[in-house]
Motif scaffolding. Structure first.
Motif, PDB file in Angstrom:
ATOM      1  N   LYS A   3      42.805 -16.606   0.925  1.00 25.14           N
ATOM      2  CA  LYS A   3      43.062 -16.346  -0.491  1.00 25.14           C
ATOM      3  C   LYS A   3      44.132 -15.270  -0.613  1.00 25.14           C
ATOM      4  O   LYS A   3      44.117 -14.288   0.137  1.00 25.14           O
ATOM      5  CB  LYS A   3      41.790 -15.838  -1.178  1.00 25.14           C
ATOM      6  CG  LYS A   3      40.709 -16.888  -1.309  1.00 25.14           C
ATOM      7  CD  LYS A   3      39.480 -16.323  -1.992  1.00 25.14           C
ATOM      8  CE  LYS A   3      38.376 -17.379  -2.040  1.00 25.14           C
ATOM      9  NZ  LYS A   3      37.073 -16.790  -2.357  1.00 25.14           N
ATOM     10  N   VAL A   4      45.030 -15.464  -1.562  1.00 29.85           N
ATOM     11  CA  VAL A   4      45.986 -14.416  -1.898  1.00 29.85           C
ATOM     12  C   VAL A   4      45.509 -13.803  -3.209  1.00 29.85           C
ATOM     13  O   VAL A   4      45.187 -14.525  -4.156  1.00 29.85           O
ATOM     14  CB  VAL A   4      47.410 -14.998  -2.044  1.00 29.85           C
ATOM     15  CG1 VAL A   4      48.367 -13.971  -2.634  1.00 29.85           C
ATOM     16  CG2 VAL A   4      47.912 -15.468  -0.688  1.00 29.85           C
ATOM     17  N   VAL A   5      45.428 -12.473  -3.222  1.00 28.82           N
ATOM     18  CA  VAL A   5      44.919 -11.818  -4.436  1.00 28.82           C
ATOM     19  C   VAL A   5      45.997 -10.903  -5.011  1.00 28.82           C
ATOM     20  O   VAL A   5      46.550 -10.068  -4.307  1.00 28.82           O
ATOM     21  CB  VAL A   5      43.627 -11.020  -4.149  1.00 28.82           C
ATOM     22  CG1 VAL A   5      42.455 -11.955  -3.980  1.00 28.82           C
ATOM     23  CG2 VAL A   5      43.743 -10.137  -2.916  1.00 28.82           C
ATOM     24  N   LYS A   6      46.290 -11.107  -6.285  1.00 26.39           N
ATOM     25  CA  LYS A   6      47.265 -10.251  -6.955  1.00 26.39           C
ATOM     26  C   LYS A   6      46.509  -9.411  -7.991  1.00 26.39           C
ATOM     27  O   LYS A   6      45.664  -9.940  -8.725  1.00 26.39           O
ATOM     28  CB  LYS A   6      48.328 -11.121  -7.636  1.00 26.39           C
ATOM     29  CG  LYS A   6      49.397 -10.334  -8.362  1.00 26.39           C
ATOM     30  CD  LYS A   6      49.130 -10.259  -9.841  1.00 26.39           C
ATOM     31  CE  LYS A   6      50.017  -9.250 -10.535  1.00 26.39           C
ATOM     32  NZ  LYS A   6      49.777  -9.191 -11.992  1.00 26.39           N
ATOM     33  N   PHE A   7      46.797  -8.111  -8.013  1.00 25.15           N
ATOM     34  CA  PHE A   7      46.138  -7.239  -8.995  1.00 25.15           C
ATOM     35  C   PHE A   7      47.170  -6.681  -9.966  1.00 25.15           C
ATOM     36  O   PHE A   7      48.198  -6.140  -9.538  1.00 25.15           O
ATOM     37  CB  PHE A   7      45.385  -6.101  -8.293  1.00 25.15           C
ATOM     38  CG  PHE A   7      44.176  -6.608  -7.561  1.00 25.15           C
ATOM     39  CD1 PHE A   7      42.952  -6.708  -8.200  1.00 25.15           C
ATOM     40  CD2 PHE A   7      44.281  -7.025  -6.246  1.00 25.15           C
ATOM     41  CE1 PHE A   7      41.842  -7.217  -7.534  1.00 25.15           C
ATOM     42  CE2 PHE A   7      43.178  -7.532  -5.568  1.00 25.15           C
ATOM     43  CZ  PHE A   7      41.951  -7.626  -6.214  1.00 25.15           C
ATOM     44  N   GLY A   8      46.900  -6.790 -11.238  1.00 20.97           N
ATOM     45  CA  GLY A   8      47.807  -6.312 -12.279  1.00 20.97           C
ATOM     46  C   GLY A   8      47.708  -4.801 -12.447  1.00 20.97           C
ATOM     47  O   GLY A   8      46.835  -4.138 -11.861  1.00 20.97           O
ATOM     48  N   ARG A 198      50.191 -21.085   2.519  1.00 13.29           N
ATOM     49  CA  ARG A 198      49.374 -22.254   2.169  1.00 13.29           C
ATOM     50  C   ARG A 198      47.931 -21.844   1.894  1.00 13.29           C
ATOM     51  O   ARG A 198      46.980 -22.321   2.512  1.00 13.29           O
ATOM     52  CB  ARG A 198      49.428 -23.319   3.266  1.00 13.29           C
ATOM     53  CG  ARG A 198      50.729 -24.076   3.242  1.00 13.29           C
ATOM     54  CD  ARG A 198      50.908 -25.006   4.405  1.00 13.29           C
ATOM     55  NE  ARG A 198      52.231 -24.849   4.976  1.00 13.29           N
ATOM     56  CZ  ARG A 198      52.516 -24.062   6.018  1.00 13.29           C
ATOM     57  NH1 ARG A 198      51.586 -23.374   6.617  1.00 13.29           N
ATOM     58  NH2 ARG A 198      53.748 -23.960   6.459  1.00 13.29           N
ATOM     59  N   ALA A 199      47.797 -20.907   0.959  1.00 11.14           N
ATOM     60  CA  ALA A 199      46.470 -20.393   0.624  1.00 11.14           C
ATOM     61  C   ALA A 199      45.614 -21.477  -0.028  1.00 11.14           C
ATOM     62  O   ALA A 199      46.135 -22.446  -0.585  1.00 11.14           O
ATOM     63  CB  ALA A 199      46.637 -19.214  -0.334  1.00 11.14           C
ATOM     64  N   GLY A 200      44.326 -21.301   0.035  1.00 13.25           N
ATOM     65  CA  GLY A 200      43.407 -22.239  -0.626  1.00 13.25           C
ATOM     66  C   GLY A 200      43.347 -21.952  -2.106  1.00 13.25           C
ATOM     67  O   GLY A 200      43.070 -22.835  -2.930  1.00 13.25           O
TER      68      GLY A 200
END
Ligand code: ASP
Length: 438
Positions: A3-8, A198-200
């Protein structure tokens, strides 16, 4: 599955928010790549670090003293470092930024330091590797994102590194200088990283529990949309619904990766899933409602216009010549109406009208301004009868006159035009008939 996680920015505004983010990442070992924004507002009166940095640049470029905003920036980061008890000093980076501001200030470089510094803190806090976005994200000679070059460098790099922090918002320009995306661009970085590895799933963490069915300033407490397709989202975003940067959709959409919008302050909420296709039905016939004010309609009437095959083209040409994009073209047998944005039309109004009069010699030409367009969007509308009837019943019950109707053959949305003064009431009545009554 990665998983790629982006935080604002609001998720990283201070040490307390950072701690919540840390907990979210540590609770799921598949959250391997983290893309942070710069620290946002801690309260309504606060200033985002990115805005402080732009202020530094504006002062520095005119040779003015920039220390007030610059000290505020330093304080923000030092407070986070202290609050998290980290063994980290950013003094060297601060000196480098200060030097650059004094000697050769660059706008994009200065603004990008918000994400860069936050990335250094995040990497230290999590014990992840730090990857400078300027080494893996590239722009071409026209200033556009260079997907090919980026993937050829970023993908193999991520294959070697299990856990990393990649700051959002910037990359390297063709001229070797730092270049940023437009405001809110960390969303795009997250999407690029997700596609490169190629994250899920691409998780986009913000301060709301997903995309809402209607603007909360108009409808009180609107429902959260659980599932939405990319195409539905495009329709709603175009009409004003906002949850993330519009361009962030493309890299993941191309790679077939779903986006999950989540709330850092309420991490157990499922949020909104944005997907290419879904068999999941929404609880309601419609997925969402959005709208914008201030459109103009130009109605052109001429008997037997249909017998002139080039009539439409000639009219469209008058708008094209003046660089005015067309929004809708509802038509009758001897009339054609063009709907455009008021702000784009007014400046060239007289040129357009005189060109139309000259080229197609209409019998009448009527203009009306102050029109709002409302898009009722939903993939389920296609298979349901009575959706349009419901919209018009809601509007009629509220005594709102409909000035225009447009439904494409895709049946993904129905657009209605109402007067600006009826806009909010119209949205509330449509929401009510589909959500409260259905
Ligand atoms: N920090 C940048 C901005 O405020 C980018 C972002 O937050 O996505 O626009």
């Amino acid at each position: 599955m990665k998983k790629v996680v982006k935080f604002g920015g609001s998720s990283l505004a201070d040490a307390k928010q950072f701690a919540k983010v840390g907990e979210i990442i540590r609770s799921d070992s598949s959250r391997v790549y983290v893309v942070p924004s710069a620290p946002g507002k801690r309260n309504d009166n606060d200033i985002k670090v990115t805005d402080l940095l732009y202020e530094c640049y504006e002062l520095a470029k005119d040779g003015k003293n920039f220390y007030e905003p610059f000290l505020a920036v330093k304080d923000r980061y030092n407070e986070i470092i202290q609050g998290l008890n980290l063994n980290l000093s950013l003094t060297e980076s601060f000196d480098e930024i200060e030097n650059k501001l004094l000697n050769s200030p660059e706008k994009d470089y200065t603004a990008s330091r918000g994400e860069y510094l936050n990335g250094l803190i995040m990497a230290n806090y999590l014990g992840f590797e730090f990857i400078d976005a300027s080494e893996v994200i590239f722009f071409d000679e026209n200033g556009n994102f260079d997907g090919e070059k980026t993937n050829s460098i970023l993908s193999p790099k991520l294959e070697e590194i299990n856990n990393a922090v990649i700051p959002g918002f910037y990359g390297l320009g063709h001229d070797g200088k730092i270049k940023t995306f437009s405001r809110g661009g960390s969303d795009i970085t997250g999407s690029i990283v997700a596609s490169a590895c190629r994250a899920g799933v691409y998780e986009n963490w913000t301060d709301v529990s997903g995309l809402l069915m209607a603007d909360p300033h108009i409808v009180s407490n609107p429902s959260v949309i659980k599932n939405i397709t990319y195409r539905e989202l495009r329709e709603l975003s175009y009409m004003g619904a906002s949850v993330m940067h519009e361009d962030a959709i493309f890299p993941v959409k191309k790679a077939g990766i779903p986006i999950n919008i989540r709330n850092t302050n309420s991490p157990d909420d499922a949020g909104t899933w944005i997907v290419e296709n879904t068999a999941r039905r929404s609880k309601y016939t419609i997925t969402g409602i959005a709208g914008r004010k201030n459109f103009c309609s130009i109605m052109i009437a001429k008997d037997l216009m249909h017998s002139q095959p080039d009539f439409y083209r000639k009219v469209v040409q008058c708008f094209e010549e003046n660089n005015i994009p067309l929004e809708h073209l509802p038509s009758g047998i001897d009339t054609m109406t063009v709907i455009v944005q008021e702000s784009k039309f007014i400046e060239h109004e007289q040129e357009v009208l005189s060109r139309i009069s000259k080229i197609v010699e209409p019998e009448s030409l009527e203009i009306e301004s102050g029109i709002s367009l409302i898009a009722v969007v939903g993939r389920s509308m296609k298979s349901q009868t009575g959706t349009a009837a419901k919209i018009f019943r809601a509007l009629a019950d509220s005594r709102i006159n409909v000035r225009m109707i447009d439904q494409g053959a895709s049946e993904l949305n129905i657009i209605v035009g109402v007067l600006n003064e009826d806009f909010e009431r119209a949205i509330r009545s449509i929401y009510h008939i589909f959500v409260d009554v259905e």
